[in-house]
Design a protein around this motif. Structure first.
Motif, PDB file in Angstrom:
ATOM      1  N   ARG A  19     -17.399 138.780  73.864  1.00  0.00           N
ATOM      2  CA  ARG A  19     -16.318 137.831  73.918  1.00  0.00           C
ATOM      3  C   ARG A  19     -16.122 136.695  72.713  1.00  0.00           C
ATOM      4  NH1 ARG A  19     -17.265 134.103  79.362  1.00  0.00           N
ATOM      5  NH2 ARG A  19     -19.283 133.518  79.000  1.00  0.00           N
ATOM      6  N   ILE A  20     -14.987 136.080  72.629  1.00  0.00           N
ATOM      7  CA  ILE A  20     -14.872 135.005  71.402  1.00  0.00           C
ATOM      8  C   ILE A  20     -15.469 133.795  72.203  1.00  0.00           C
ATOM      9  CG2 ILE A  20     -13.603 133.405  69.988  1.00  0.00           C
ATOM     10  CD1 ILE A  20     -11.525 136.012  69.833  1.00  0.00           C
ATOM     11  N   VAL A  21     -16.392 133.068  71.449  1.00  0.00           N
ATOM     12  CA  VAL A  21     -16.910 131.666  71.900  1.00  0.00           C
ATOM     13  C   VAL A  21     -16.267 130.666  70.716  1.00  0.00           C
ATOM     14  CG1 VAL A  21     -18.680 130.198  72.218  1.00  0.00           C
ATOM     15  CG2 VAL A  21     -18.834 132.634  72.984  1.00  0.00           C
ATOM     16  N   CYS A  22     -15.700 129.854  71.351  1.00  0.00           N
ATOM     17  CA  CYS A  22     -15.072 128.762  70.258  1.00  0.00           C
ATOM     18  C   CYS A  22     -15.594 127.333  70.732  1.00  0.00           C
ATOM     19  CB  CYS A  22     -13.709 128.744  70.104  1.00  0.00           C
ATOM     20  SG  CYS A  22     -12.921 127.744  68.820  1.00  0.00           S
ATOM     21  N   LYS A  30     -15.134 122.693  64.150  1.00  0.00           N
ATOM     22  CA  LYS A  30     -14.720 123.951  64.710  1.00  0.00           C
ATOM     23  C   LYS A  30     -15.465 125.172  64.598  1.00  0.00           C
ATOM     24  CE  LYS A  30     -10.701 126.560  66.473  1.00  0.00           C
ATOM     25  NZ  LYS A  30      -9.202 126.508  66.368  1.00  0.00           N
ATOM     26  N   ILE A  31     -16.071 125.702  65.411  1.00  0.00           N
ATOM     27  CA  ILE A  31     -16.943 126.739  64.972  1.00  0.00           C
ATOM     28  C   ILE A  31     -16.460 128.047  66.047  1.00  0.00           C
ATOM     29  CG2 ILE A  31     -19.452 127.825  64.937  1.00  0.00           C
ATOM     30  CD1 ILE A  31     -20.341 125.008  64.206  1.00  0.00           C
ATOM     31  N   SER A  32     -16.436 129.182  65.497  1.00  0.00           N
ATOM     32  CA  SER A  32     -16.164 130.272  66.588  1.00  0.00           C
ATOM     33  C   SER A  32     -16.849 131.726  66.205  1.00  0.00           C
ATOM     34  CB  SER A  32     -14.718 130.643  66.592  1.00  0.00           C
ATOM     35  OG  SER A  32     -14.254 130.930  65.406  1.00  0.00           O
ATOM     36  N   TYR A  33     -17.130 132.397  67.032  1.00  0.00           N
ATOM     37  CA  TYR A  33     -18.039 133.728  66.877  1.00  0.00           C
ATOM     38  C   TYR A  33     -17.811 134.526  67.883  1.00  0.00           C
ATOM     39  CZ  TYR A  33     -21.085 130.780  69.496  1.00  0.00           C
ATOM     40  OH  TYR A  33     -21.528 129.815  70.752  1.00  0.00           O
ATOM     41  N   ILE A  34     -18.224 135.740  67.729  1.00  0.00           N
ATOM     42  CA  ILE A  34     -18.066 136.799  68.801  1.00  0.00           C
ATOM     43  C   ILE A  34     -19.792 136.980  69.326  1.00  0.00           C
ATOM     44  CG2 ILE A  34     -17.801 139.258  69.474  1.00  0.00           C
ATOM     45  CD1 ILE A  34     -15.957 139.356  67.230  1.00  0.00           C
ATOM     46  N   ARG A  35     -19.655 136.876  70.781  1.00  0.00           N
ATOM     47  CA  ARG A  35     -21.164 136.806  71.443  1.00  0.00           C
ATOM     48  C   ARG A  35     -21.175 138.125  72.334  1.00  0.00           C
ATOM     49  NH1 ARG A  35     -23.671 131.682  73.912  1.00  0.00           N
ATOM     50  NH2 ARG A  35     -24.540 131.451  71.960  1.00  0.00           N
ATOM     51  N   GLU A  36     -22.402 138.653  72.027  1.00  0.00           N
ATOM     52  CA  GLU A  36     -22.705 139.980  72.642  1.00  0.00           C
ATOM     53  C   GLU A  36     -23.896 139.344  73.721  1.00  0.00           C
ATOM     54  OE1 GLU A  36     -22.483 143.852  70.262  1.00  0.00           O
ATOM     55  OE2 GLU A  36     -23.645 142.244  69.141  1.00  0.00           O
ATOM     56  N   TYR A  37     -23.879 139.919  75.139  1.00  0.00           N
ATOM     57  CA  TYR A  37     -24.872 139.486  76.102  1.00  0.00           C
ATOM     58  C   TYR A  37     -25.565 140.912  76.691  1.00  0.00           C
ATOM     59  CZ  TYR A  37     -21.683 135.667  76.363  1.00  0.00           C
ATOM     60  OH  TYR A  37     -20.571 134.546  76.234  1.00  0.00           O
ATOM     61  N   PHE A  38     -26.830 140.602  76.813  1.00  0.00           N
ATOM     62  CA  PHE A  38     -27.866 141.652  77.163  1.00  0.00           C
ATOM     63  C   PHE A  38     -28.933 141.049  78.210  1.00  0.00           C
ATOM     64  CE2 PHE A  38     -26.893 142.572  72.927  1.00  0.00           C
ATOM     65  CZ  PHE A  38     -26.344 143.812  72.681  1.00  0.00           C
ATOM     66  N   ILE A  39     -29.530 141.825  79.205  1.00  0.00           N
ATOM     67  CA  ILE A  39     -30.559 141.367  80.112  1.00  0.00           C
ATOM     68  C   ILE A  39     -31.409 142.405  80.265  1.00  0.00           C
ATOM     69  CG2 ILE A  39     -29.141 142.194  82.064  1.00  0.00           C
ATOM     70  CD1 ILE A  39     -30.098 139.334  83.491  1.00  0.00           C
ATOM     71  N   PHE A  40     -32.712 141.926  80.525  1.00  0.00           N
ATOM     72  CA  PHE A  40     -33.697 142.730  80.819  1.00  0.00           C
ATOM     73  C   PHE A  40     -34.918 142.052  81.477  1.00  0.00           C
ATOM     74  CE2 PHE A  40     -38.097 144.534  79.944  1.00  0.00           C
ATOM     75  CZ  PHE A  40     -37.881 145.841  80.518  1.00  0.00           C
ATOM     76  N   LYS A  41     -35.158 142.524  82.851  1.00  0.00           N
ATOM     77  CA  LYS A  41     -36.051 141.393  83.628  1.00  0.00           C
ATOM     78  C   LYS A  41     -35.295 140.123  84.013  1.00  0.00           C
ATOM     79  CE  LYS A  41     -40.252 143.534  82.510  1.00  0.00           C
ATOM     80  NZ  LYS A  41     -41.831 143.223  81.911  1.00  0.00           N
ATOM     81  N   TYR A  90     -16.669 128.711  60.178  1.00  0.00           N
ATOM     82  CA  TYR A  90     -16.520 127.475  60.467  1.00  0.00           C
ATOM     83  C   TYR A  90     -15.265 126.706  59.643  1.00  0.00           C
ATOM     84  CZ  TYR A  90     -21.623 128.606  60.230  1.00  0.00           C
ATOM     85  OH  TYR A  90     -22.806 129.236  60.721  1.00  0.00           O
ATOM     86  N   GLU A  91     -14.535 126.051  60.260  1.00  0.00           N
ATOM     87  CA  GLU A  91     -13.652 125.313  59.712  1.00  0.00           C
ATOM     88  C   GLU A  91     -13.593 123.470  60.315  1.00  0.00           C
ATOM     89  OE1 GLU A  91      -9.629 125.995  61.605  1.00  0.00           O
ATOM     90  OE2 GLU A  91     -10.804 127.562  62.437  1.00  0.00           O
ATOM     91  N   LYS A  92     -13.230 122.841  59.280  1.00  0.00           N
ATOM     92  CA  LYS A  92     -13.088 121.362  59.711  1.00  0.00           C
ATOM     93  C   LYS A  92     -12.089 121.067  60.852  1.00  0.00           C
ATOM     94  CE  LYS A  92     -12.334 117.051  57.248  1.00  0.00           C
ATOM     95  NZ  LYS A  92     -11.686 116.329  56.027  1.00  0.00           N
ATOM     96  N   SER A 147     -36.655 131.913  64.017  1.00  0.00           N
ATOM     97  CA  SER A 147     -36.181 130.888  62.845  1.00  0.00           C
ATOM     98  C   SER A 147     -35.359 129.849  63.409  1.00  0.00           C
ATOM     99  CB  SER A 147     -35.511 131.827  61.848  1.00  0.00           C
ATOM    100  OG  SER A 147     -34.536 132.395  62.340  1.00  0.00           O
ATOM    101  N   ARG A 148     -35.445 128.740  62.716  1.00  0.00           N
ATOM    102  CA  ARG A 148     -34.179 127.773  63.225  1.00  0.00           C
ATOM    103  C   ARG A 148     -32.812 128.343  62.830  1.00  0.00           C
ATOM    104  NH1 ARG A 148     -35.189 121.954  61.336  1.00  0.00           N
ATOM    105  NH2 ARG A 148     -33.276 121.546  62.729  1.00  0.00           N
ATOM    106  N   PHE A 149     -31.784 128.045  63.512  1.00  0.00           N
ATOM    107  CA  PHE A 149     -30.553 128.439  63.422  1.00  0.00           C
ATOM    108  C   PHE A 149     -29.480 127.554  64.207  1.00  0.00           C
ATOM    109  CE2 PHE A 149     -26.725 130.849  62.889  1.00  0.00           C
ATOM    110  CZ  PHE A 149     -26.633 131.652  61.923  1.00  0.00           C
ATOM    111  N   SER A 150     -28.985 126.643  63.364  1.00  0.00           N
ATOM    112  CA  SER A 150     -28.050 125.457  64.086  1.00  0.00           C
ATOM    113  C   SER A 150     -26.790 125.992  63.296  1.00  0.00           C
ATOM    114  CB  SER A 150     -28.625 124.104  64.000  1.00  0.00           C
ATOM    115  OG  SER A 150     -27.330 123.390  63.931  1.00  0.00           O
ATOM    116  N   LYS A 151     -25.619 126.593  64.254  1.00  0.00           N
ATOM    117  CA  LYS A 151     -24.398 126.757  63.853  1.00  0.00           C
ATOM    118  C   LYS A 151     -23.895 125.183  63.111  1.00  0.00           C
ATOM    119  CE  LYS A 151     -23.816 130.629  66.982  1.00  0.00           C
ATOM    120  NZ  LYS A 151     -24.707 130.204  68.030  1.00  0.00           N
ATOM    121  N   TYR A 152     -24.250 124.328  64.172  1.00  0.00           N
ATOM    122  CA  TYR A 152     -23.500 123.105  63.689  1.00  0.00           C
ATOM    123  C   TYR A 152     -23.887 122.581  62.314  1.00  0.00           C
ATOM    124  CZ  TYR A 152     -22.409 118.229  63.895  1.00  0.00           C
ATOM    125  OH  TYR A 152     -21.779 116.869  63.514  1.00  0.00           O
TER     126      TYR A 152
END
Length: 200
Positions: free
Chosen positions: A35-38, A123-134, A146-148, A185-190
Motif C-alpha cells: 500500500r501507499i504510505v504518505c 512530504k514523503i511517499s512510497y509503496i510498502r510491502e509487508y512480510f512476516i516469519f516467526k 520527496y517533495e517540499k 545501513s542507515r537509511f533515513s527518508k527524512y
C-alpha cells in the motif's frame, strides 16, 4: 512509547529482486497487501531533527503525520496518525496518536518537548510491502519520492529501496544477525528528502 529493534538495509533495483527471492525461499509470508504510505515530516526553525539525524546525535526525534492509501491530506474523513520516533543510544521507541483535525496540525504546527514548535517541512511517499516469519516482520519501501511541503513543483524520486527488519526488544541480536546475513545501513527518508530538495 513502545520499544523495538529496527535494522535497515539499502537496496538497489538488482538486489531488491534477489532479496525478494530470499524472502520467498526462507518462507516469509505476505502480511498485508502492499500500500501507499504518505508522511509529512515536521521540524523546528533550526532544523534540529534533520541535523541530529544526519550527525547521529542521541537522543533524537522524528515527528510526522502519516496516512495510507492516498497522498491527499485535505480529506477530513481519512485516518491520520501523529507519530513521534525517539532514538536513544540503547533503543528505538515510537508513539502513535490518532488525530482528527489534521489541518490544525499542518497550519499551527506540533509542540515537541525536545524541539519545541515544529512546522511541516517535507512530504514523503512510497509503496510498502509487508512480510512476516516467526516473530520477525520485514518491510520493503520502494518508489520513494520527496517533495517540499505545500510546493509540488519539485518532485524527486529515490532510486533506492529500503528493507527494514522489525523485532521485539527481547530478540536475540546474534540470531537476528546470523539469519539476516547481509549488511545493515542507515537509511533515513527524512534526511534523504531534505538533502535531495536542499532544504537545510
Amino acid at each position: 512509547m513502545k520499544a523495538r529493534i529496527e535494522q535497515k538495509a539499502e537496496l538497489n533495483k538488482f538486489n531488491y529482486l534477489a532479496t525478494y527471492d530470499w524472502l520467498k525461499f526462507n518462507k516469509f509470508n505476505v502480511l498485508y497487501p502492499e500500500r501507499i504510505v504518505c508522511s509529512i515530516y515536521f521540524d523546528n526553525l533550526r532544523m534540529q531533527s534533520f541535523y541530529d539525524t544526519s550527525e547521529g546525535i542521541c537522543p533524537r526525534r522524528k515527528i510526522r503525520i502519516r496516512k495510507y492509501i492516498n497522498e491527499d491530506f485535505s480529506k477530513e474523513n481519512d485516518d491520520y496518525t501523529l507519530e513521534t520516533k525517539l532514538t536513544t543510544d540503547f533503543e528505538r521507541l515510537k508513539n502513535q496518536q490518532k488525530i482528527i483535525n489534521v489541518q490544525d496540525k499542518l497550519s499551527s504546527g506540533v509542540i515537541d518537548n525536545q524541539y519545541g514548535l515544529c512546522k511541516p517541512i517535507v512530504k514523503i511517499s512510497y509503496i510498502r510491502e509487508y512480510f512476516i516469519f516467526k516473530n520477525w516482520r520485514v518491510t520493503i519501501d520502494k518508489s520513494i519520492k520527496y517533495e517540499k511541503y505545500n510546493d509540488c513543483r519539485e518532485l524527486i524520486y529515490d532510486d533506492s529501496c529500503v528493507l527494514e527488519i522489525k523485532a521485539s526488544i527481547d530478540q536475540d541480536i546474534t540470531e537476528l544477525k546470523n539469519f539476516f546475513n547481509f549488511p545493515r545501513s542507515r537509511f533515513s527518508k527524512y534526511q534523504r528528502g531534505i538533502e535531495a530538495l536542499k532544504l537545510y
